[in-house]
Design a protein around this motif. Structure first.
Motif, PDB file in Angstrom:
ATOM      1  N   SER A  34     -38.914  68.673   4.153  1.00 33.68           N
ATOM      2  CA  SER A  34     -39.111  67.730   3.049  1.00 33.68           C
ATOM      3  C   SER A  34     -38.987  66.280   3.505  1.00 33.68           C
ATOM      4  O   SER A  34     -38.147  65.951   4.342  1.00 33.68           O
ATOM      5  N   VAL A  35     -39.843  65.437   2.925  1.00 31.79           N
ATOM      6  CA  VAL A  35     -39.717  63.982   3.010  1.00 31.79           C
ATOM      7  C   VAL A  35     -39.357  63.520   1.609  1.00 31.79           C
ATOM      8  O   VAL A  35     -40.199  63.507   0.712  1.00 31.79           O
ATOM      9  N   LEU A  36     -38.091  63.165   1.378  1.00 29.97           N
ATOM     10  CA  LEU A  36     -37.654  62.816   0.030  1.00 29.97           C
ATOM     11  C   LEU A  36     -38.052  61.389  -0.341  1.00 29.97           C
ATOM     12  O   LEU A  36     -37.954  60.472   0.474  1.00 29.97           O
ATOM     13  N   MET A  73     -32.064  70.168   6.948  1.00 30.35           N
ATOM     14  CA  MET A  73     -31.794  69.648   8.286  1.00 30.35           C
ATOM     15  C   MET A  73     -33.032  68.938   8.824  1.00 30.35           C
ATOM     16  O   MET A  73     -34.156  69.332   8.532  1.00 30.35           O
ATOM     17  N   ASN A  74     -32.824  67.896   9.591  1.00 29.88           N
ATOM     18  CA  ASN A  74     -33.914  67.170  10.249  1.00 29.88           C
ATOM     19  C   ASN A  74     -34.955  66.677   9.252  1.00 29.88           C
ATOM     20  O   ASN A  74     -36.157  66.756   9.495  1.00 29.88           O
ATOM     21  N   GLY A  75     -34.487  66.176   8.116  1.00 31.28           N
ATOM     22  CA  GLY A  75     -35.406  65.720   7.090  1.00 31.28           C
ATOM     23  C   GLY A  75     -35.817  64.269   7.262  1.00 31.28           C
ATOM     24  O   GLY A  75     -35.383  63.567   8.179  1.00 31.28           O
ATOM     25  N   PHE A  76     -36.666  63.826   6.365  1.00 30.51           N
ATOM     26  CA  PHE A  76     -37.140  62.448   6.317  1.00 30.51           C
ATOM     27  C   PHE A  76     -36.804  61.857   4.956  1.00 30.51           C
ATOM     28  O   PHE A  76     -36.664  62.582   3.962  1.00 30.51           O
ATOM     29  N   LEU A  86     -48.628  66.264   0.530  1.00 30.82           N
ATOM     30  CA  LEU A  86     -47.930  65.994  -0.722  1.00 30.82           C
ATOM     31  C   LEU A  86     -47.503  67.295  -1.390  1.00 30.82           C
ATOM     32  O   LEU A  86     -48.205  68.312  -1.311  1.00 30.82           O
ATOM     33  N   LEU A  87     -46.364  67.254  -2.062  1.00 33.06           N
ATOM     34  CA  LEU A  87     -45.925  68.392  -2.859  1.00 33.06           C
ATOM     35  C   LEU A  87     -46.973  68.698  -3.920  1.00 33.06           C
ATOM     36  O   LEU A  87     -47.475  67.805  -4.597  1.00 33.06           O
ATOM     37  N   GLY A  88     -47.327  69.990  -4.040  1.00 34.08           N
ATOM     38  CA  GLY A  88     -48.303  70.405  -5.037  1.00 34.08           C
ATOM     39  C   GLY A  88     -49.729  70.382  -4.563  1.00 34.08           C
ATOM     40  O   GLY A  88     -50.641  70.710  -5.325  1.00 34.08           O
ATOM     41  N   MET A  89     -49.965  70.009  -3.313  1.00 34.02           N
ATOM     42  CA  MET A  89     -51.316  69.942  -2.772  1.00 34.02           C
ATOM     43  C   MET A  89     -51.366  70.611  -1.402  1.00 34.02           C
ATOM     44  O   MET A  89     -50.426  70.512  -0.612  1.00 34.02           O
ATOM     45  N   TYR A 131     -44.131  65.908   1.177  1.00 33.17           N
ATOM     46  CA  TYR A 131     -43.656  64.644   0.617  1.00 33.17           C
ATOM     47  C   TYR A 131     -43.137  64.959  -0.782  1.00 33.17           C
ATOM     48  O   TYR A 131     -43.918  65.260  -1.687  1.00 33.17           O
ATOM     49  N   VAL A 132     -41.812  64.925  -0.967  1.00 33.20           N
ATOM     50  CA  VAL A 132     -41.170  65.457  -2.167  1.00 33.20           C
ATOM     51  C   VAL A 132     -40.633  64.312  -3.039  1.00 33.20           C
ATOM     52  O   VAL A 132     -39.559  63.766  -2.771  1.00 33.20           O
ATOM     53  N   PRO A 133     -41.370  63.931  -4.075  1.00 33.21           N
ATOM     54  CA  PRO A 133     -40.867  62.910  -5.005  1.00 33.21           C
ATOM     55  C   PRO A 133     -39.932  63.525  -6.038  1.00 33.21           C
ATOM     56  O   PRO A 133     -40.034  64.716  -6.364  1.00 33.21           O
ATOM     57  N   TYR A 134     -39.017  62.718  -6.542  1.00 28.31           N
ATOM     58  CA  TYR A 134     -38.162  63.175  -7.632  1.00 28.31           C
ATOM     59  C   TYR A 134     -37.734  61.983  -8.473  1.00 28.31           C
ATOM     60  O   TYR A 134     -37.787  60.836  -8.031  1.00 28.31           O
TER      61      TYR A 134
END
Length: 624
Positions: free
Chosen positions: A165-167, A252-255, A550-553, A571-574
């Motif tokens: 994940s890239v938060l 672990m090892n995220g962005f 992107l998340l969902g694509m 790429y995980v938006p919240y």
């Protein structure tokens, strides 16, 4: 087998594979390279790689270890046609939602009027019902959750199926044209005039004025943070720190992604970008006066003696030779664009040296005449916020990804990001810069930054994207009557993307220090990357090349890559539903072209739904 005997056998086996691998690389590197310069660079790089394999030390051992799997590396591939494997992490309701949402996003009418439609739906349904509806549809498809706690199940599920994940805390300001204009003009400090050298599309592009406010759709499309004081920047910094810590706790090892316009006043970034562009164009002008016009940026050199004579004729007594003492120009008698741009770092100490011609007045003028002491202080505070975030990322084992923004902000954003990389990327890549390959100057920018990293001894790290602001950039270019900075069509953008990607992959193969994230939804680009990794012997387990969607694509790309052992990230938006609406609106506009062409993804989704229905697996639940 006794340990010493086994070790000797392994070492012998490694040497044999090393020789075979080098021969295979030389053969493969001579294909699929239309650019002669790139081809020559790869061949010379292979010779240097060969020398390193023969040398002692940790680097040599790592290279020799890598050759054990070289035969396997020449065979790895990923099948993007197997929907059953790609959608193992999804239940049937999630597949149905993806199918419906992606189809709706392919209609121009819905995309063009998405904000009005959402506002009307909110009035009819009420806020509570509207929020629930969005969670069942668009929000649920593209956003992970409302806070760092609610997103953990999705992140952990994706990770179980090989996807990181890239938060990104995706709360954005949704403001009108007048509000955007007023907020910026409240803290407006007039930018430098546009009469200096290079009165063409680039200086018009960075011109300050009410265009910074743009229009309603452009503000959303740009995702620019407008704010009137430093306290707001500090609040954004705190938000990004929470996001970094959430990334550390979730995987672990995220962005973690950040935006520079959230950490510094947009008008300030605009002004500093203009300073950088003028100074770079002055170098190009001086190079042309020395007969080096038309050369690649890195090939252009300025002879110091001629430079001094020319600047005296232009009306300044600045001593470049004295200022450049200690740099390579002192010994070679020449300086290149990297040395030239480094003078900006000494702008406080040598303001009298930084002059550019004013074409209208026919004389030199100070480069920083409109860049005040307060501007300098604000720029330092922006860099201090970046420093705090980079330290937080380092302490939490998270990599920091600086997003790209509009071209008239980007020079300042890239410069500040490079300053950060110079500090934190010494041992390993922590800070990633983003390069938009739909720009005509993308290749020049990325090659200059790679050479700078090699010269200064830090790890280059980049995310390559095609670009998100095409419509806005083109409208702006047309309005202000400067040359369109965007490549003319999608095919030329893809060629630029692949050219930049090959250059970075070659650099990774040569010194093992650089990292790159291939952030693309284009299946051909992903396949191109896999082929090139095969040719260069770059293994997925080395974690030098990452993939991002992107998340969902494009789950049919992400999950097969992850299950095959590649480092792939969503790429995980919240954020809260009501505050993430501008993000959803922006994404719909940015990706309209892709959504209309996502026929293959919809076909795979429908095929997997039918398979589950006919096989009695409609109630399938992912196990992890």
């Amino acid at each position: 087998m006794p340990a010493p005997t086994w070790a000797n056998a392994v070492n012998h086996f490694r040497r044999l594979l090393s020789n075979r691998r080098l021969r295979s690389i030389v053969t493969s590197s001579s294909t699929n390279r239309p650019e002669k310069a790139d081809h020559a660079r790869t061949r010379s790089g292979v010779q240097r790689a060969s020398a390193r394999l023969q040398s002692p030390g940790e680097c040599g051992r790592a290279e020799r270890d890598r050759t054990i799997s070289s035969s396997a590396a020449n065979k790895f591939s990923v099948d993007f046609e197997r929907g059953q494997e790609a959608y193992r992490s999804k239940d049937s309701l999630e597949l149905l939602r993806s199918l419906v949402v992606l189809k709706l996003c392919s209609y121009d009418f819905l995309v063009d009027n998405n904000k009005e439609i959402m506002d009307l739906s909110k009035k009819i349904l009420g806020q509570k019902v509207f929020d629930q509806f969005m969670k069942m549809t668009f929000y649920g498809q593209f956003v992970a959750g409302e806070d760092h706690i609610s997103i953990k199940p999705l992140i952990q599920k994706n990770q179980a199926f090989g996807v990181g994940s890239v938060l990104d805390y995706s709360v954005e300001e949704d403001i009108s044209q007048n509000e955007a204009h007023q907020k910026e003009m409240d803290s407006f400090i007039s930018a430098a005039g546009n009469e200096s050298i290079g009165k063409d599309y680039r200086e018009k592009n960075y011109e300050a004025g009410k265009q910074l406010g743009d229009s309603q759709d452009e503000v959303i499309g740009a995702c620019t943070y407008f704010h009137a004081d430093e306290a707001k920047c500090d609040q954004h910094m705190e938000t990004f720190m929470k996001c970094i810590k959430s990334s550390s706790e979730s995987s672990m090892n995220g962005f973690s992604a950040i935006k520079m316009t959230a950490l510094g006043r947009p008008q300030l970034l605009l002004q500093f970008s203009e300073v950088l562009v003028k100074w770079q164009r002055f170098f190009t002008f001086l190079a042309s006066q020395q007969g080096r016009d038309g050369m690649e940026a890195l090939e252009q050199k300025l002879e110091l003696t001629q430079l001094q004579e020319l600047t005296i004729r232009l009306g300044t007594k600045a001593d470049f030779q004295d200022c450049l003492s200690g740099k390579k120009g002192e010994s070679t008698g020449c300086i290149d664009i990297l040395d030239w741009m480094s003078l900006i770092d000494d702008r406080v100490r040598i303001p009298d040296l930084l002059f550019v011609p004013n074409v209208k007045l026919g004389e030199l003028e100070p480069l920083l005449k409109n860049f005040t002491a307060e501007d300098e202080n604000q720029l330092k505070r922006t860099l201090q916020r970046l420093d705090v975030l980079a330290k937080c990322a380092l302490e939490n084992g998270v990599r920091l990804m600086v997003d790209a923004e509009q071209t008239y902000f980007q020079p300042a954003i890239s410069k500040l990001t490079l300053d950060l990389q110079r500090i934190y990327n010494r041992e390993k890549p922590i800070v990633f810069n983003t390069y938009q390959c739909y720009l005509k100057e993308a290749y020049k920018n990325i090659t200059m930054d790679i050479e700078l990293s090699k010269k200064e001894g830090w790890c280059f790290a980049a995310k390559l994207v095609r670009g998100a602001y095409m419509y806005q950039e083109r409208e702006r270019a047309k309005e202000l009557q400067y040359e369109d900075p965007i490549n003319p069509d999608y095919e030329s953008t893809s060629r630029m993307y692949h050219r930049c990607l090959r250059y970075v992959l070659d650099e990774i193969a040569l010194n093992r220090k650089a990292n790159v994230m291939v952030a693309s939804h284009n299946e051909d680009t992903i396949k191109h990357t896999l082929i090139r990794m095969n040719e260069l012997g770059l293994l997925p387990t080395e974690n030098k090349v990452f993939f991002g969607q992107l998340l969902g694509m494009c789950d049919q790309i992400s999950f097969p890559l992850g299950q095959a052992g590649f480092s792939v990230y969503k790429y995980v938006p919240y954020g809260p539903v009501s505050e993430v609406m501008p993000y959803l609106s922006r994404r719909a506009q940015e990706n309209r072209g892709f959504m209309k062409g996502a026929q293959k993804e919809r076909e795979l989704l429908w095929k997997e739904l039918k398979r589950r229905l006919l096989s009695g697996d409609l109630l399938y639940r992912p196990v992890y």
